[in-house]
Design an enzyme around this catalytic site. Sequence first.
Site, PDB file in Angstrom:
ATOM      1  N   GLU A 286      -0.954  -3.178  12.583  1.00  0.00           N
ATOM      2  CA  GLU A 286      -1.451  -3.730  11.320  1.00  0.00           C
ATOM      3  C   GLU A 286      -1.122  -5.213  11.243  1.00  0.00           C
ATOM      4  OE1 GLU A 286      -0.254  -1.872   7.628  1.00  0.00           O
ATOM      5  OE2 GLU A 286      -0.428   0.124   8.508  1.00  0.00           O
TER       6      GLU A 286
ATOM      7  N   GLU B 159       5.628   3.098   9.557  1.00  0.00           N
ATOM      8  CA  GLU B 159       6.627   2.336   8.804  1.00  0.00           C
ATOM      9  C   GLU B 159       7.762   3.192   8.245  1.00  0.00           C
ATOM     10  OE1 GLU B 159       5.180  -0.531   6.024  1.00  0.00           O
ATOM     11  OE2 GLU B 159       4.064  -1.623   7.564  1.00  0.00           O
TER      12      GLU B 159
HETATM   13  C1  NOJ Z   1       1.697  -1.500   5.543  1.00  0.00           C
HETATM   14  C2  NOJ Z   1       1.229  -0.117   5.240  1.00  0.00           C
HETATM   15  O1  NOJ Z   1       1.263   0.646   6.408  1.00  0.00           O
HETATM   16  C3  NOJ Z   1      -0.149  -0.052   4.602  1.00  0.00           C
HETATM   17  O2  NOJ Z   1      -0.335   1.240   4.132  1.00  0.00           O
HETATM   18  C4  NOJ Z   1      -0.241  -1.098   3.514  1.00  0.00           C
HETATM   19  O3  NOJ Z   1      -1.426  -1.002   2.801  1.00  0.00           O
HETATM   20  C5  NOJ Z   1      -0.078  -2.455   4.143  1.00  0.00           C
HETATM   21  N1  NOJ Z   1       1.247  -2.552   4.711  1.00  0.00           N
HETATM   22  C6  NOJ Z   1      -0.225  -3.627   3.174  1.00  0.00           C
HETATM   23  O4  NOJ Z   1       0.817  -3.593   2.257  1.00  0.00           O
END
Ligand code: NOJ
Length: 448
Positions: A354, A165
């Site tokens: 994710e 990200e």
């Molecule tokens: C994206 C992130 O990569 C992760 O670290 C985070 O916990 C999740 N989103 C949920 O917010």
Amino acid sequence: MPGFPRNFLWGTATSAYQIEGAVNEDGRGPSIWDRFAHTPGTIDDNSNADVASDHYHLYRQDVQLMKALGAKAYRFSVAWPRILPEGSGTPNPNGLDFYDRLLDELLTNGIKPFVTLYHWDLPQALQERLGGWTSRDTAKAFADYAGYVAGRLSDRTKHFFTINECSRLVQLGYGLGFDAPGLKLPEAELNQVRHHVALGHGLAVQSIRAHAKPGTKVGPAENMVVCVPAIETEANIRAAEAATGDLNAGYLTAILEGNYRDTYLARTGKNAPKYTAEDLRIIASPIDFVGLNVYRIDHYVTAADNERGFALAPFPASFPHMDAPWLRLGPEAMYWAPRHLAKLWGVTSIYITENGTSAADEVRADGHIYDLDRIMYLRSYLTQLARATSDGVPVLGYFLWSLMDNFEWADGLAKRFGLYRIDFETQRRTPKLSASFYSEVIRRNAIV
Ligand code: NOJ
């Protein structure tokens, strides 16, 4: 019952700082998140991740949790400050031991490892010495670290993600100050940080190729700005595609096109990043797949008779969201995000790195956690994923965020994203109802 392609890879995801704990063990140096979380006023519930889910000690048990789900793959991140406590220089001789053990445990249990190299836990030393990602030298240090780790682990894992990200780490870490290192930089500096992160990605791709065993695959794991046609008309679909290219111009578009688009440069004007043609070539180093973190729709898009060819519809205040205000419910994101990648840039291998939600889980009198809202969220997103794969969008796997409750950054331990509940006092793991749901999905390779 919508089904998935044969051999679809079902997994779960986590990251080092959010689960490992053991922040002072075996020579690990401090990261910017240790510093940030210990700064009063930064974390909502005043927690930190010194212990978190204690995965550093309980990883064997946690691999069994994956096995109980029937999961075939696991995405985790390596903590840079364990490997290089000073950020660069001589690696800590014990730095990789934990990951060696974890890899062996995963493989023994038939679970395919996918390794993220940077999930935001920059060594604090690099923040102090170089100013973190404000410096080009951090991109170079990242590439050295990435090459070293891939060189050592690629005998047992073939898949590496470079940076998790970019968009969030730049915006929240360097722009709004909600994430470590907690800076609020002006736009020109922010765009330069984004450029350095993109460069770090490209340099890491090259360094991994130079050091890893043949057959190693590498790509980014990005939270692309997800643009969805407000209503699926041909004109709106074209508009959503135009918006996707444009609104991801600072990172994903640059990686896939080898250029900063004119519209991006015009928009940023005197605040545009400074770069060379060679930088762009590095950023666009060929990758093997794209990883996408998909949680929500960023914009509903309509066709418009303007220069950009699209308009972004405003969200009404009543638009539904999950247990966090940013987590708007938008299952179609799971269809359009990968479809745009395939259509616009011809990407042929995509992983959903994710997807998941936090929920106000409660342990009921019978000891169970009935997280029906998480199940509803997952079912609706997976339905859109099935729509994508049956339309031929090349998504090869899906990593649910997250295997277990963990440290949700500035939201602390209070926001729970796990399939397994963690009692942070006792470290006891309890499967939620969503764990049964997900294992049924995996078992049938179809939505249930
Ligand atoms: C994206 C992130 O990569 C992760 O670290 C985070 O916990 C999740 N989103 C949920 O917010």
